[in-house]
Motif scaffolding. Sequence first.
Motif, PDB file in Angstrom:
ATOM      1  N   LYS A   1       3.186  24.610  11.129  1.00  0.00           N
ATOM      2  CA  LYS A   1       3.841  25.755  11.769  1.00  0.00           C
ATOM      3  C   LYS A   1       5.221  25.994  11.149  1.00  0.00           C
ATOM      4  O   LYS A   1       5.607  27.148  10.893  1.00  0.00           O
ATOM      5  CB  LYS A   1       3.976  25.534  13.271  1.00  0.00           C
ATOM      6  N   ALA A   2       5.959  24.914  10.925  1.00  0.00           N
ATOM      7  CA  ALA A   2       7.283  25.042  10.307  1.00  0.00           C
ATOM      8  C   ALA A   2       7.160  25.588   8.892  1.00  0.00           C
ATOM      9  O   ALA A   2       7.965  26.412   8.454  1.00  0.00           O
ATOM     10  CB  ALA A   2       7.997  23.691  10.303  1.00  0.00           C
ATOM     11  N   GLU A   3       6.153  25.147   8.170  1.00  0.00           N
ATOM     12  CA  GLU A   3       5.947  25.632   6.804  1.00  0.00           C
ATOM     13  C   GLU A   3       5.552  27.107   6.807  1.00  0.00           C
ATOM     14  O   GLU A   3       6.014  27.884   5.968  1.00  0.00           O
ATOM     15  CB  GLU A   3       4.888  24.777   6.090  1.00  0.00           C
ATOM     16  N   ILE A   4       4.717  27.508   7.760  1.00  0.00           N
ATOM     17  CA  ILE A   4       4.335  28.921   7.874  1.00  0.00           C
ATOM     18  C   ILE A   4       5.571  29.769   8.146  1.00  0.00           C
ATOM     19  O   ILE A   4       5.753  30.839   7.540  1.00  0.00           O
ATOM     20  CB  ILE A   4       3.266  29.117   8.956  1.00  0.00           C
ATOM     21  N   ALA A   5       6.449  29.306   9.031  1.00  0.00           N
ATOM     22  CA  ALA A   5       7.677  30.049   9.328  1.00  0.00           C
ATOM     23  C   ALA A   5       8.544  30.174   8.081  1.00  0.00           C
ATOM     24  O   ALA A   5       9.115  31.241   7.805  1.00  0.00           O
ATOM     25  CB  ALA A   5       8.451  29.356  10.451  1.00  0.00           C
ATOM     26  N   ARG A   6       8.622  29.107   7.310  1.00  0.00           N
ATOM     27  CA  ARG A   6       9.408  29.128   6.069  1.00  0.00           C
ATOM     28  C   ARG A   6       8.815  30.111   5.062  1.00  0.00           C
ATOM     29  O   ARG A   6       9.543  30.887   4.421  1.00  0.00           O
ATOM     30  CB  ARG A   6       9.452  27.713   5.483  1.00  0.00           C
TER      31      ARG A   6
ATOM     32  N   GLY B   1      -2.155  11.906  17.513  1.00  0.00           N
ATOM     33  CA  GLY B   1      -0.721  12.087  17.271  1.00  0.00           C
ATOM     34  C   GLY B   1      -0.440  12.626  15.890  1.00  0.00           C
ATOM     35  O   GLY B   1       0.424  13.484  15.718  1.00  0.00           O
ATOM     36  N   GLU B   2      -1.138  12.113  14.911  1.00  0.00           N
ATOM     37  CA  GLU B   2      -0.955  12.592  13.538  1.00  0.00           C
ATOM     38  C   GLU B   2      -1.399  14.038  13.396  1.00  0.00           C
ATOM     39  O   GLU B   2      -0.761  14.819  12.678  1.00  0.00           O
ATOM     40  CB  GLU B   2      -1.725  11.714  12.562  1.00  0.00           C
ATOM     41  N   LEU B   3      -2.470  14.407  14.079  1.00  0.00           N
ATOM     42  CA  LEU B   3      -2.930  15.802  14.028  1.00  0.00           C
ATOM     43  C   LEU B   3      -1.912  16.736  14.674  1.00  0.00           C
ATOM     44  O   LEU B   3      -1.629  17.813  14.158  1.00  0.00           O
ATOM     45  CB  LEU B   3      -4.296  15.945  14.706  1.00  0.00           C
ATOM     46  N   ALA B   4      -1.349  16.305  15.812  1.00  0.00           N
ATOM     47  CA  ALA B   4      -0.325  17.118  16.477  1.00  0.00           C
ATOM     48  C   ALA B   4       0.902  17.267  15.587  1.00  0.00           C
ATOM     49  O   ALA B   4       1.482  18.354  15.482  1.00  0.00           O
ATOM     50  CB  ALA B   4       0.054  16.487  17.814  1.00  0.00           C
ATOM     51  N   GLU B   5       1.290  16.175  14.928  1.00  0.00           N
ATOM     52  CA  GLU B   5       2.425  16.223  14.001  1.00  0.00           C
ATOM     53  C   GLU B   5       2.128  17.147  12.825  1.00  0.00           C
ATOM     54  O   GLU B   5       2.992  17.911  12.384  1.00  0.00           O
ATOM     55  CB  GLU B   5       2.727  14.813  13.504  1.00  0.00           C
ATOM     56  N   LEU B   6       0.909  17.088  12.324  1.00  0.00           N
ATOM     57  CA  LEU B   6       0.507  17.957  11.216  1.00  0.00           C
ATOM     58  C   LEU B   6       0.586  19.421  11.624  1.00  0.00           C
ATOM     59  O   LEU B   6       1.067  20.263  10.856  1.00  0.00           O
ATOM     60  CB  LEU B   6      -0.908  17.604  10.747  1.00  0.00           C
ATOM     61  N   ILE B   7       0.152  19.727  12.823  1.00  0.00           N
ATOM     62  CA  ILE B   7       0.217  21.109  13.312  1.00  0.00           C
ATOM     63  C   ILE B   7       1.664  21.591  13.326  1.00  0.00           C
ATOM     64  O   ILE B   7       1.966  22.703  12.867  1.00  0.00           O
ATOM     65  CB  ILE B   7      -0.426  21.237  14.703  1.00  0.00           C
TER      66      ILE B   7
ATOM     67  N   PRO C   1       0.841  -1.200   0.000  1.00  0.00           N
ATOM     68  CA  PRO C   1       0.000   0.000   0.000  1.00  0.00           C
ATOM     69  C   PRO C   1       0.875   1.249   0.000  1.00  0.00           C
ATOM     70  O   PRO C   1       1.919   1.280   0.638  1.00  0.00           O
ATOM     71  CB  PRO C   1      -0.806  -0.107   1.285  1.00  0.00           C
ATOM     72  N   LYS C   2       0.429   2.238  -0.722  1.00  0.00           N
ATOM     73  CA  LYS C   2       1.188   3.481  -0.812  1.00  0.00           C
ATOM     74  C   LYS C   2       0.684   4.471   0.225  1.00  0.00           C
ATOM     75  O   LYS C   2      -0.509   4.669   0.384  1.00  0.00           O
ATOM     76  CB  LYS C   2       1.062   4.059  -2.212  1.00  0.00           C
ATOM     77  N   LYS C   3       1.640   5.074   0.931  1.00  0.00           N
ATOM     78  CA  LYS C   3       1.299   6.097   1.908  1.00  0.00           C
ATOM     79  C   LYS C   3       1.151   7.426   1.185  1.00  0.00           C
ATOM     80  O   LYS C   3       1.861   7.695   0.219  1.00  0.00           O
ATOM     81  CB  LYS C   3       2.397   6.221   2.963  1.00  0.00           C
ATOM     82  N   PRO C   4       0.251   8.257   1.673  1.00  0.00           N
ATOM     83  CA  PRO C   4       0.138   9.581   1.060  1.00  0.00           C
ATOM     84  C   PRO C   4       1.444  10.353   1.242  1.00  0.00           C
ATOM     85  O   PRO C   4       2.143  10.175   2.228  1.00  0.00           O
ATOM     86  CB  PRO C   4      -1.009  10.235   1.820  1.00  0.00           C
ATOM     87  N   LYS C   5       1.755  11.212   0.278  1.00  0.00           N
ATOM     88  CA  LYS C   5       3.011  11.952   0.321  1.00  0.00           C
ATOM     89  C   LYS C   5       2.988  13.072   1.341  1.00  0.00           C
ATOM     90  O   LYS C   5       4.005  13.551   1.761  1.00  0.00           O
ATOM     91  CB  LYS C   5       3.332  12.488  -1.064  1.00  0.00           C
ATOM     92  N   GLY C   6       1.847  13.512   1.745  1.00  0.00           N
ATOM     93  CA  GLY C   6       1.741  14.587   2.708  1.00  0.00           C
ATOM     94  C   GLY C   6       0.312  15.072   2.793  1.00  0.00           C
ATOM     95  O   GLY C   6      -0.569  14.579   2.089  1.00  0.00           O
TER      96      GLY C   6
END
Length: 62
Positions: free
Chosen positions: A36-41, A26-32, A8-13
């Motif tokens: 946040k890192a992407e917003i900073a970038r 946990g996945e939601l916390a990781e997504l947040i 099975p293929k995992k989604p890329k993001g």
Amino acid sequence: MSIEDLEPKKPKGHEVGADLSKLSVGELAELIETLKAEIARVDQTLAAKQSSKNAAESVFKR
């Protein structure tokens, strides 16, 4: 056909607007944290571009 084709293929993001109900806490916390890192970038890139734009405008506004 290789063995990789059967796995099975995992989604890329995360895709903006995607269904969040299937993600764990946990996945939601990781997504947040990822977002946040992407917003900073994006903020850093925006600031750099704004600085370049302001410098160019100051040269041409004499």
